[in-house]
Design an enzyme around this catalytic site. Structure first.
Site, PDB file in Angstrom:
ATOM      1  N   HIS A   1     -12.314   0.451  -4.737  1.00  0.00           N
ATOM      2  CA  HIS A   1     -11.398  -0.245  -5.645  1.00  0.00           C
ATOM      3  C   HIS A   1     -12.029  -1.575  -6.072  1.00  0.00           C
ATOM      4  CE1 HIS A   1      -7.583   2.067  -4.638  1.00  0.00           C
ATOM      5  NE2 HIS A   1      -8.395   2.447  -3.664  1.00  0.00           N
TER       6      HIS A   1
ATOM      7  N   TYR B   1       0.866  -1.175   0.000  1.00  0.00           N
ATOM      8  CA  TYR B   1       0.000   0.000   0.000  1.00  0.00           C
ATOM      9  C   TYR B   1       0.905   1.228   0.000  1.00  0.00           C
ATOM     10  CZ  TYR B   1      -3.611   3.355   1.407  1.00  0.00           C
ATOM     11  OH  TYR B   1      -4.458   4.438   1.459  1.00  0.00           O
TER      12      TYR B   1
ATOM     13  N   ASP C   1      -1.969  -1.524  -4.130  1.00  0.00           N
ATOM     14  CA  ASP C   1      -2.321  -0.172  -4.516  1.00  0.00           C
ATOM     15  C   ASP C   1      -1.033   0.636  -4.618  1.00  0.00           C
ATOM     16  OD1 ASP C   1      -3.264   2.359  -4.832  1.00  0.00           O
ATOM     17  OD2 ASP C   1      -4.648   2.326  -3.138  1.00  0.00           O
TER      18      ASP C   1
END
Length: 273
Positions: free
Chosen positions: A256, A109, A153
């Site tokens: 998402h 992340y 991500d």
């Protein structure tokens, strides 16, 4: 075959109430990586912390209610690593890797940033420290006879085909020239391959994140920032990448969508728990 899925859950407690549990029960993936969990294991229901048929590893952030990554695997990991050796980010809930037969799978992340703020400075410090680690990860995996894939991500859209409104975002975090150049170095210097673009080099999209504001989802005005970046030997084995976009706005359990890739490599069947 090995199937890996990655998704920013935008708060796992909320996602679990809106459809994540059902999605996890139905997925054919061997490994599921989550980002932005925003909860410690003690705050999550049992069916999320240790779901039937899965081994789970959670790496929460020391900052309560922020960040957090997790990995679910149908095969018990041989080794687990949290963080990548940079003291500032070791307990930030931004990086977790599991060593499985033939492959290392990492959940990332990357900070989102905001131009002109400390958040952007943090993002830049993270990127500067993370690139050398990606080089190291590839070398160590190869020495151990494994491939590696870093999924998650990345919070950077690499090219104009990776976001709908690229002209209006040229000065915004996530599409800055220096961020895109850094991601280019991940491909060149570190030697990783974006497996989505290996199969679909031209785009546009498919997008993986849509703002909750306005009609972004309905108009498919999104960003492709959730990616699977694999070492060359694994990237050559990718046979399918699917963005699991919800059929309708009210069926979303995150802003998402899961990105699921299948690789034609030897991978053991699930360990019986």
């Amino acid at each position: 075959m090995l199937t890996v899925s990655t998704v920013n859950v935008n708060g796992l407690r909320a996602a679990a109430k809106k459809g994540f549990v059902e999605w996890l029960a139905a997925t054919k993936a061997d490994v599921v990586a989550c980002q932005e969990v925003r909860a410690e294991a003690s705050q999550l229901p049992a069916e999320v912390v240790e779901p039937d048929g899965w081994f789970s590893v959670h790496a929460p952030s020391a900052a309560k209610g922020r960040n957090g990554v997790a990995v679910y695997s149908r095969v018990e990991p041989e080794e687990v690593r949290i963080g990548f050796g940079e003291p500032e980010f070791e307990d930030s809930g931004r990086y977790l890797e599991v060593h499985l037969p033939n492959v290392v799978v990492a959940s990332l992340y990357l900070p989102s940033g905001d131009v002109g703020t400390e958040r952007q400075d943090e993002k830049e410090r993270f990127m500067a420290a993370f690139l050398p680690y990606l080089v190291e990860l590839r070398a160590k995996a190869a020495a151990a006879g494994r491939e590696a894939v870093v999924v998650g991500d990345w919070n950077i859209a690499y090219d104009t085909v990776d976001l709908k409104n690229w002209r209006g975002n040229r000065k915004n975090s996530g599409f800055l020239p220096e961020e895109r150049a850094w991601l280019g170095r991940v491909y060149t210097e570190a030697g990783y391959t974006d497996v989505q673009r290996r199969l679909d080099p031209d785009g546009p999209g498919p997008y993986t994140w849509w703002s909750y504001r306005g009609q972004a989802f309905d108009n498919d005005s999104g960003w492709r920032i959730d990616c699977q970046l694999a070492t060359p030997g694994l990237a050559e084995k990718v046979v399918e990448v699917v963005v699991e976009r919800a059929a309708a706005y009210d069926q979303r359990w995150s802003d998402h969508a899961p990105v699921t890739a299948t690789y034609d490599i030897d991978f053991p069947s699930a360990t019986i728990r």
